[in-house]
Scaffold this motif. Sequence first.
Motif, mmCIF file in Angstrom:
data_model
loop_
_atom_site.group_PDB
_atom_site.id
_atom_site.type_symbol
_atom_site.label_atom_id
_atom_site.label_comp_id
_atom_site.label_asym_id
_atom_site.label_seq_id
_atom_site.Cartn_x
_atom_site.Cartn_y
_atom_site.Cartn_z
ATOM 1 N N VAL A 146 -60.052 87.114 168.553
ATOM 2 C CA VAL A 146 -61.407 87.662 168.480
ATOM 3 C C VAL A 146 -61.647 88.124 167.045
ATOM 4 O O VAL A 146 -60.821 88.854 166.480
ATOM 5 N N VAL A 147 -62.753 87.705 166.478
ATOM 6 C CA VAL A 147 -63.161 88.136 165.142
ATOM 7 C C VAL A 147 -64.297 89.143 165.299
ATOM 8 O O VAL A 147 -65.289 88.863 165.978
ATOM 9 N N ILE A 148 -64.150 90.300 164.661
ATOM 10 C CA ILE A 148 -65.183 91.340 164.681
ATOM 11 C C ILE A 148 -65.915 91.289 163.353
ATOM 12 O O ILE A 148 -65.355 91.614 162.309
ATOM 13 N N GLY A 149 -67.173 90.865 163.373
ATOM 14 C CA GLY A 149 -67.982 90.847 162.161
ATOM 15 C C GLY A 149 -68.382 89.456 161.733
ATOM 16 O O GLY A 149 -67.540 88.569 161.574
ATOM 17 N N GLY A 150 -69.699 89.275 161.530
ATOM 18 C CA GLY A 150 -70.256 87.966 161.198
ATOM 19 C C GLY A 150 -70.660 87.830 159.748
ATOM 20 O O GLY A 150 -71.638 87.146 159.445
ATOM 21 N N GLY A 151 -69.924 88.476 158.835
ATOM 22 C CA GLY A 151 -70.111 88.208 157.414
ATOM 23 C C GLY A 151 -69.330 86.984 156.993
ATOM 24 O O GLY A 151 -68.721 86.292 157.819
ATOM 25 N N LEU A 186 -60.473 92.303 162.207
ATOM 26 C CA LEU A 186 -61.574 93.190 161.848
ATOM 27 C C LEU A 186 -62.097 92.773 160.477
ATOM 28 O O LEU A 186 -61.405 92.911 159.472
ATOM 29 N N ALA A 187 -63.320 92.247 160.445
ATOM 30 C CA ALA A 187 -63.985 91.867 159.204
ATOM 31 C C ALA A 187 -65.368 92.510 159.217
ATOM 32 O O ALA A 187 -66.393 91.838 159.142
ATOM 33 N N GLY A 188 -65.378 93.836 159.320
ATOM 34 C CA GLY A 188 -66.608 94.571 159.589
ATOM 35 C C GLY A 188 -67.338 95.101 158.386
ATOM 36 O O GLY A 188 -68.247 95.927 158.545
#
Length: 446
Positions: free
Chosen positions: A23-28, A214-216
């Motif tokens: 799961v990737v958190i963050g759509g940047g 987490l790529a928030g």
Amino acid sequence: MGPITARSPLQFRDRLPEAADVVVIGGGVAGVATAWHLARQGVRVVLCEKGRIAGEQSSRNWGWVRRLGRDPAEMPLMMEANRIWQGLAEATGEDLGFRAEGVVYLHETEAEEAAHQSVVDTAREHQLEIRLLGPREIDSLIDGRPGRWRSAIHCPGDGRAEPWQAVPALARAAQREGAAIAEDCAVRALDLAAGRVAGVVTERGRIRAERVLLAGGAWSSLFLRNHDLSLPQLAMRATVARTAPGPAVFGGGAVDGRLAFRRRLDGGYSLALGDRHDHFIGPDSFRFLRPFRQTIRESWRETRLRPAAPRGYPDAWGTPRRWQPDEASPFERMRVLDPLPSPGAADLMRRRLAERLPALAGLALTDVWAGMIDTLPDVVPVLDSLADLPGLHVATGFSGHGFGIGPAAGRVMADLLQGRPAGHDLSRFRFARFSDGTPIRPGPAL
């Protein structure tokens, strides 16, 4: 076109599966690039974005794809990123707006030349093609005011792209490779079992997964704090404008310390002030004063301190620092961080544009916006797997350098998530560097 906002239509509405590999958190750009690389390798990946893909800094930045002026530790990653950008249109079947038209650092004073000597040294160490220009060569490259600049560093192979076009295009490519992407879907917390990651809790329910990225962006420190993990991260407001179409004074991007400009696909220019950022004072401004003290002394001389962040911002005084997975999180209350431009910035851009590029004097500014740059004390990101919480990986803190390097950061994180070597020395990007006694050394403030 301009930045993506909360008013932009939803583009990504995939249903959430009960389970995924990652799961990737963050759509940047970092999260989207990681999802794209993973999906191409057959990994079951879900990306959850609380608001819109590229809705925050990933669609609000200058749009530069530069190797010039990178921290030495970033340079190998950026060299890889440049190669990836060169082939992204073919690999994705989308036009991301990438053009290799060059980047130029312009100098008005001898002091500016001296400050950029490290840029030249790093470029030469990595065999980067650069040209050192004098006044006549600058005048032949850029249709500016004759004699305005005394010298410059030119990297012909660096490029530019359209952020609001590139990141959603890469997300669509990830979908076609099998990734599930959901906007308006905040991840409230990690789901933990036996001291390790077991999945995430979203506002729409749980997703089982043993690996989470987490790529928030500017929200990363807040998310981590809810899990008793400390990341010294602060945010800076940066203002950008676009002009109406105008004469082609230079096809790439250039900056002289006061004004940055780059040609756009629509024939206009994106403008930014190189010497004006705003920091909104909040609890973390005091909490992280110690790790940031050297950075503040060296790089924040012209930063304007604002008394308090607006309501709902990551470090606003009223933003909750703790919440339960079954209650609404700060991420749902602020879908897209859309700050007002810095007061007076647009007028200052107009004046500086006319002073430097007479051919563009009087060109209308058709839009002005701002974004919140997430920055770390040493001005380089975290790219790491967390030993203290197995299964959690972090890619954040790109400090205004993330758009260009994003495709390579995504490749690195995709490999780390699968337990493979990153292919680069990531020791400078460790999460633990802020707690293990490592001296915090700010990188070049470019």
